[in-house]
Enzyme design. Structure first.
Site, PDB file in Angstrom:
ATOM      1  N   ASP A 143       0.798  -1.230   0.138  1.00  8.31           N
ATOM      2  CA  ASP A 143      -0.080  -0.020  -0.092  1.00  8.31           C
ATOM      3  C   ASP A 143       0.629   1.337   0.026  1.00  8.31           C
ATOM      4  O   ASP A 143       0.522   2.272  -0.011  1.00  8.31           O
ATOM      5  CB  ASP A 143      -0.909   0.004   1.060  1.00  8.31           C
ATOM      6  CG  ASP A 143      -0.441  -0.148   2.497  1.00  8.31           C
ATOM      7  OD1 ASP A 143       0.931  -0.110   2.677  1.00  8.31           O
ATOM      8  OD2 ASP A 143      -1.159  -0.110   3.415  1.00  8.31           O
ATOM      9  N   SER A 144       2.117   1.004   0.145  1.00  5.91           N
ATOM     10  CA  SER A 144       2.946   2.105  -0.132  1.00  5.91           C
ATOM     11  C   SER A 144       2.974   2.656  -1.470  1.00  5.91           C
ATOM     12  O   SER A 144       3.588   3.886  -1.873  1.00  5.91           O
ATOM     13  CB  SER A 144       4.562   1.595  -0.018  1.00  5.91           C
ATOM     14  OG  SER A 144       4.748   0.568  -0.886  1.00  5.91           O
TER      15      SER A 144
ATOM     16  N   ASP B  46      -1.149  -6.253  -0.275  1.00  6.10           N
ATOM     17  CA  ASP B  46      -1.226  -5.663   1.055  1.00  6.10           C
ATOM     18  C   ASP B  46      -2.431  -5.123   1.297  1.00  6.10           C
ATOM     19  O   ASP B  46      -3.229  -4.532   0.162  1.00  6.10           O
ATOM     20  CB  ASP B  46      -0.287  -4.304   0.953  1.00  6.10           C
ATOM     21  CG  ASP B  46       0.293  -3.976   2.299  1.00  6.10           C
ATOM     22  OD1 ASP B  46      -0.092  -4.521   3.358  1.00  6.10           O
ATOM     23  OD2 ASP B  46       1.457  -3.153   2.241  1.00  6.10           O
TER      24      ASP B  46
ATOM     25  N   LYS C 288      -1.199  -9.372   2.975  1.00  3.42           N
ATOM     26  CA  LYS C 288      -0.496  -8.853   3.932  1.00  3.42           C
ATOM     27  C   LYS C 288      -1.165  -8.057   5.058  1.00  3.42           C
ATOM     28  O   LYS C 288      -2.263  -7.414   4.575  1.00  3.42           O
ATOM     29  CB  LYS C 288       0.881  -8.101   3.635  1.00  3.42           C
ATOM     30  CG  LYS C 288       1.743  -7.655   4.830  1.00  3.42           C
ATOM     31  CD  LYS C 288       2.883  -7.232   4.638  1.00  3.42           C
ATOM     32  CE  LYS C 288       2.747  -5.792   3.893  1.00  3.42           C
ATOM     33  NZ  LYS C 288       2.489  -4.824   5.040  1.00  3.42           N
TER      34      LYS C 288
ATOM     35  N   GLU D 271      -1.334  -6.068   8.547  1.00  2.31           N
ATOM     36  CA  GLU D 271      -0.894  -5.092  10.021  1.00  2.31           C
ATOM     37  C   GLU D 271      -1.214  -5.528  11.090  1.00  2.31           C
ATOM     38  O   GLU D 271      -2.438  -5.494  11.301  1.00  2.31           O
ATOM     39  CB  GLU D 271      -0.779  -3.823   9.621  1.00  2.31           C
ATOM     40  CG  GLU D 271       0.342  -3.398   8.209  1.00  2.31           C
ATOM     41  CD  GLU D 271       0.334  -1.851   8.319  1.00  2.31           C
ATOM     42  OE1 GLU D 271       0.100  -0.902   9.231  1.00  2.31           O
ATOM     43  OE2 GLU D 271       0.947  -1.307   7.291  1.00  2.31           O
TER      44      GLU D 271
ATOM     45  N   GLU E  46       9.246  -4.089  10.651  1.00  3.76           N
ATOM     46  CA  GLU E  46       9.604  -2.861  10.119  1.00  3.76           C
ATOM     47  C   GLU E  46       9.982  -1.933  11.242  1.00  3.76           C
ATOM     48  O   GLU E  46       9.424  -1.869  12.254  1.00  3.76           O
ATOM     49  CB  GLU E  46       8.336  -2.135   9.283  1.00  3.76           C
ATOM     50  CG  GLU E  46       8.869  -0.704   8.785  1.00  3.76           C
ATOM     51  CD  GLU E  46       7.625  -0.200   7.949  1.00  3.76           C
ATOM     52  OE1 GLU E  46       8.265   0.762   7.282  1.00  3.76           O
ATOM     53  OE2 GLU E  46       6.749  -1.044   7.748  1.00  3.76           O
TER      54      GLU E  46
END
Length: 259
Positions: free
Chosen positions: A40-41, A79, A108, A110, A177
């Site tokens: 999602d960057s 993501d 993915k 978080e 991270e």
């Protein structure tokens, strides 16, 4: 590369992960990487937004499709964007949509202990999940910024708990991270699944970088953990300037470019 090989990489070889958002770059990265993450960057480096939070599920599906098309043999991870997994049922519904509309091999998510029940629900329903703990970009507003983790014994203990909870929930790997190296070492040793570092030193089971960071195309700032292997922005500007000059001077197109 498949999930079993990824799991078996632990203590055997380092995993190479890189982000991609389109077919063109995915094709370039396919042979040298074990996994391609559609991060999602992209909301920052591709769409120019200040953070990742406004990325949508439709965006992620669109870009994941492009990456899967460009790198059909790659292990591609989508993501899951902010707000797409706020509870077990919604998470499963959205991940099923990703699976049904793309060829992604995994998603993915978080979060640590707080998201373990959601991860368990997904893996119990045949969704392969990569976890993500430490500095989590989707938590940037609730935590007051991008804060390095693992500075205290208490925080290291929490990171280890998070990693173990994610492993127990069935995740096949974890992104770690923005943590101190000692914390990364303890987290990596605490679980039997691969830990992929980004800003976590060289003690993890592999590394991931955002392609536009490592190739020097994103120039607004350079995170401490990034190494630029190419000055891409500079190279592109130089090439475009040469093109413009040649057009102005009548050099391009030449006889070689004529039919």
């Amino acid at each position: 590369m498949n999930i079993n090989k990824i799991k078996n990489s632990k203590n055997n070889f380092k995993l190479i992960v890189i982000t991609a958002y389109d077919a063109l770059f995915a094709k370039l990265f396919e042979k040298e990487s074990h996994m391609i993450l559609v991060g999602d960057s992209l909301n920052m480096s591709f769409a120019g937004k200040p953070d990742t939070l406004s990325a949508t599920l439709d965006q992620m599906i669109y870009h994941t499709n492009a990456v899967c098309t460009g790198a059909p043999s790659a292990f591609v991870i989508c993501d899951m964007p902010f707000g797409s997994y706020i509870n077990k049922d919604e998470a499963l519904r959205n991940c099923i949509e990703v699976y049904s509309k793309t060829q992604a091999a995994a998603v993915k998510i978080e979060g640590g202990e707080d998201r373990a029940d959601i991860i368990k629900h997904l893996t119990s329903n045949s969704i392969a999940v990569m976890g993500h703990i430490g500095l989590m970009p989707q938590y940037v507003r609730s935590e007051g910024g991008y804060l390095v983790r693992g500075k205290t014994a208490e925080d290291i203990e929490q990171l280890v708990k998070d990693a173990k909870a994610i492993e127990a929930a069935g995740a096949f790997s974890i992104v770690l991270e923005g943590v101190k190296t000692q914390a990364a070492r303890e987290v990596t040793q605490a679980v039997n699944i691969p830990v992929i570092g980004i800003g976590a030193g060289n003690v993890t089971d592999g590394q991931v970088l955002v392609w536009s960071d490592m190739l020097g195309f994103f120039e607004d700032f350079k995170p401490k953990f990034v190494k630029r292997y190419l000055m891409g922005g500079e190279a592109v500007r130089k090439a475009v300037k040469q093109y413009a000059q040649e057009v102005q001077n009548g050099i391009f197109p030449s006889k070689e470019e004529e039919y």
